[in-house]
Design a protein around this motif. Structure first.
Motif, PDB file in Angstrom:
ATOM      1  N   GLU A  42       5.292  36.372   0.349  1.00 20.20           N
ATOM      2  CA  GLU A  42       4.973  36.992  -0.931  1.00 20.20           C
ATOM      3  C   GLU A  42       3.799  37.937  -0.741  1.00 20.20           C
ATOM      4  O   GLU A  42       2.748  37.532  -0.256  1.00 20.20           O
ATOM      5  CB  GLU A  42       4.609  35.932  -1.969  1.00 20.20           C
ATOM      6  CG  GLU A  42       5.769  35.071  -2.390  1.00 20.20           C
ATOM      7  CD  GLU A  42       5.389  34.089  -3.483  1.00 20.20           C
ATOM      8  OE1 GLU A  42       4.255  34.180  -4.006  1.00 20.20           O
ATOM      9  OE2 GLU A  42       6.220  33.243  -3.807  1.00 20.20           O
ATOM     10  N   GLU A  44       3.996  41.303  -2.871  1.00 15.33           N
ATOM     11  CA  GLU A  44       4.037  42.080  -4.100  1.00 15.33           C
ATOM     12  C   GLU A  44       3.535  41.265  -5.291  1.00 15.33           C
ATOM     13  O   GLU A  44       2.817  41.786  -6.149  1.00 15.33           O
ATOM     14  CB  GLU A  44       5.455  42.600  -4.364  1.00 15.33           C
ATOM     15  CG  GLU A  44       5.941  43.580  -3.314  1.00 15.33           C
ATOM     16  CD  GLU A  44       6.408  42.943  -2.008  1.00 15.33           C
ATOM     17  OE1 GLU A  44       6.542  41.697  -1.944  1.00 15.33           O
ATOM     18  OE2 GLU A  44       6.628  43.689  -1.044  1.00 15.33           O
ATOM     19  N   ASP A  45       3.900  39.974  -5.352  1.00 18.27           N
ATOM     20  CA  ASP A  45       3.429  39.125  -6.449  1.00 18.27           C
ATOM     21  C   ASP A  45       1.920  38.910  -6.374  1.00 18.27           C
ATOM     22  O   ASP A  45       1.233  38.894  -7.395  1.00 18.27           O
ATOM     23  CB  ASP A  45       4.142  37.771  -6.433  1.00 18.27           C
ATOM     24  CG  ASP A  45       5.608  37.877  -6.806  1.00 18.27           C
ATOM     25  OD1 ASP A  45       5.986  38.880  -7.440  1.00 18.27           O
ATOM     26  OD2 ASP A  45       6.379  36.968  -6.454  1.00 18.27           O
ATOM     27  N   LEU A  47      -0.211  40.996  -5.017  1.00 11.31           N
ATOM     28  CA  LEU A  47      -0.789  42.286  -5.398  1.00 11.31           C
ATOM     29  C   LEU A  47      -0.770  42.451  -6.916  1.00 11.31           C
ATOM     30  O   LEU A  47      -1.766  42.859  -7.519  1.00 11.31           O
ATOM     31  CB  LEU A  47      -0.010  43.424  -4.730  1.00 11.31           C
ATOM     32  CG  LEU A  47      -0.452  44.839  -5.044  1.00 11.31           C
ATOM     33  CD1 LEU A  47      -1.892  45.075  -4.604  1.00 11.31           C
ATOM     34  CD2 LEU A  47       0.482  45.837  -4.379  1.00 11.31           C
ATOM     35  N   LYS A  48       0.340  42.095  -7.547  1.00  5.88           N
ATOM     36  CA  LYS A  48       0.455  42.216  -9.007  1.00  5.88           C
ATOM     37  C   LYS A  48      -0.569  41.322  -9.710  1.00  5.88           C
ATOM     38  O   LYS A  48      -1.218  41.755 -10.671  1.00  5.88           O
ATOM     39  CB  LYS A  48       1.860  41.841  -9.448  1.00  5.88           C
ATOM     40  CG  LYS A  48       2.104  42.006 -10.938  1.00  5.88           C
ATOM     41  CD  LYS A  48       3.550  41.699 -11.277  1.00  5.88           C
ATOM     42  CE  LYS A  48       3.840  41.943 -12.733  1.00  5.88           C
ATOM     43  NZ  LYS A  48       3.384  40.913 -13.615  1.00  5.88           N
ATOM     44  N   ARG A  49      -0.713  40.078  -9.225  1.00  2.00           N
ATOM     45  CA  ARG A  49      -1.704  39.175  -9.834  1.00  2.00           C
ATOM     46  C   ARG A  49      -3.113  39.739  -9.689  1.00  2.00           C
ATOM     47  O   ARG A  49      -3.929  39.614 -10.594  1.00  2.00           O
ATOM     48  CB  ARG A  49      -1.623  37.791  -9.203  1.00  2.00           C
ATOM     49  CG  ARG A  49      -0.448  36.974  -9.651  1.00  2.00           C
ATOM     50  CD  ARG A  49      -0.594  35.506  -9.275  1.00  2.00           C
ATOM     51  NE  ARG A  49      -0.933  35.271  -7.889  1.00  2.00           N
ATOM     52  CZ  ARG A  49      -0.061  35.030  -6.904  1.00  2.00           C
ATOM     53  NH1 ARG A  49       1.234  34.998  -7.173  1.00  2.00           N
ATOM     54  NH2 ARG A  49      -0.464  34.821  -5.680  1.00  2.00           N
ATOM     55  N   THR A  50      -3.399  40.355  -8.557  1.00  2.00           N
ATOM     56  CA  THR A  50      -4.714  40.951  -8.350  1.00  2.00           C
ATOM     57  C   THR A  50      -4.920  42.136  -9.285  1.00  2.00           C
ATOM     58  O   THR A  50      -5.985  42.295  -9.873  1.00  2.00           O
ATOM     59  CB  THR A  50      -4.879  41.401  -6.891  1.00  2.00           C
ATOM     60  OG1 THR A  50      -4.692  40.275  -6.035  1.00  2.00           O
ATOM     61  CG2 THR A  50      -6.246  41.992  -6.642  1.00  2.00           C
ATOM     62  N   MET A  51      -3.880  42.943  -9.438  1.00  2.00           N
ATOM     63  CA  MET A  51      -3.991  44.136 -10.280  1.00  2.00           C
ATOM     64  C   MET A  51      -4.121  43.801 -11.763  1.00  2.00           C
ATOM     65  O   MET A  51      -4.862  44.468 -12.483  1.00  2.00           O
ATOM     66  CB  MET A  51      -2.779  45.039 -10.066  1.00  2.00           C
ATOM     67  CG  MET A  51      -2.780  45.731  -8.732  1.00  2.00           C
ATOM     68  SD  MET A  51      -1.308  46.703  -8.454  1.00  2.00           S
ATOM     69  CE  MET A  51      -1.532  48.012  -9.633  1.00  2.00           C
ATOM     70  N   ASP A  52      -3.406  42.762 -12.219  1.00  2.00           N
ATOM     71  CA  ASP A  52      -3.463  42.453 -13.650  1.00  2.00           C
ATOM     72  C   ASP A  52      -4.569  41.464 -14.008  1.00  2.00           C
ATOM     73  O   ASP A  52      -4.724  41.094 -15.166  1.00  2.00           O
ATOM     74  CB  ASP A  52      -2.107  41.979 -14.186  1.00  2.00           C
ATOM     75  CG  ASP A  52      -1.681  40.614 -13.682  1.00  2.00           C
ATOM     76  OD1 ASP A  52      -2.497  39.883 -13.098  1.00  2.00           O
ATOM     77  OD2 ASP A  52      -0.506  40.268 -13.880  1.00  2.00           O
TER      78      ASP A  52
END
Length: 126
Positions: A42, A44-45, A47-52
């Protein structure tokens, strides 16, 4: 530097894709191994959690977790949801082959994007 941080993030994504290739190969190699559980990489998930903002944030330089996108690293997880065979193995060869193809396309897209980044830098320097 903005382009440098983007290039570093793409490098981390390429590392994740390479790791994903190894995991898929391992899953395929163990398709008949009793009790083997498929693994997934994993990135992308994470990265998404970090970004949001739902990921962990470091409030001190010695804390784990960060909101810095260039520090996002891939994580290896056991795959859930596949049907478990009579020998306890949950590797589905069709799924693995689809993941292999998708990862090849993902890797190619990342290398193209990184090449474009360096092309931009080269054109600015001329």
């Amino acid at each position: 530097m903005f382009i440098g941080s983007q290039a570093h993030l793409i490098k981390n994504a390429l590392d994740a894709s390479s790791m994903r290739q190894e995991m898929i190969s391992s899953n395929i190699a163990n398709v008949n191994t009793p009790g083997y559980k498929a693994k997934r990489v994993e990135f992308e998930d994470v990265l998404k959690r970090t970004m949001d903002g739902s990921g962990m944030r470091g409030t001190h330089e010695r804390h784990f977790g960060s909101d810095d996108l260039t520090s996002v690293r891939p994580e290896i997880r056991m795959q859930k949801g596949n049907r478990i065979n009579e020998n306890g193995n949950n590797v589905a060869i069709d799924t693995e082959m689809a993941e292999l193809s998708a990862n090849a396309i993902y890797y190619q897209a990342l290398t193209t994007q990184l090449s474009n980044q360096y092309g931009t830098i080269r054109s600015v320097l001329r």
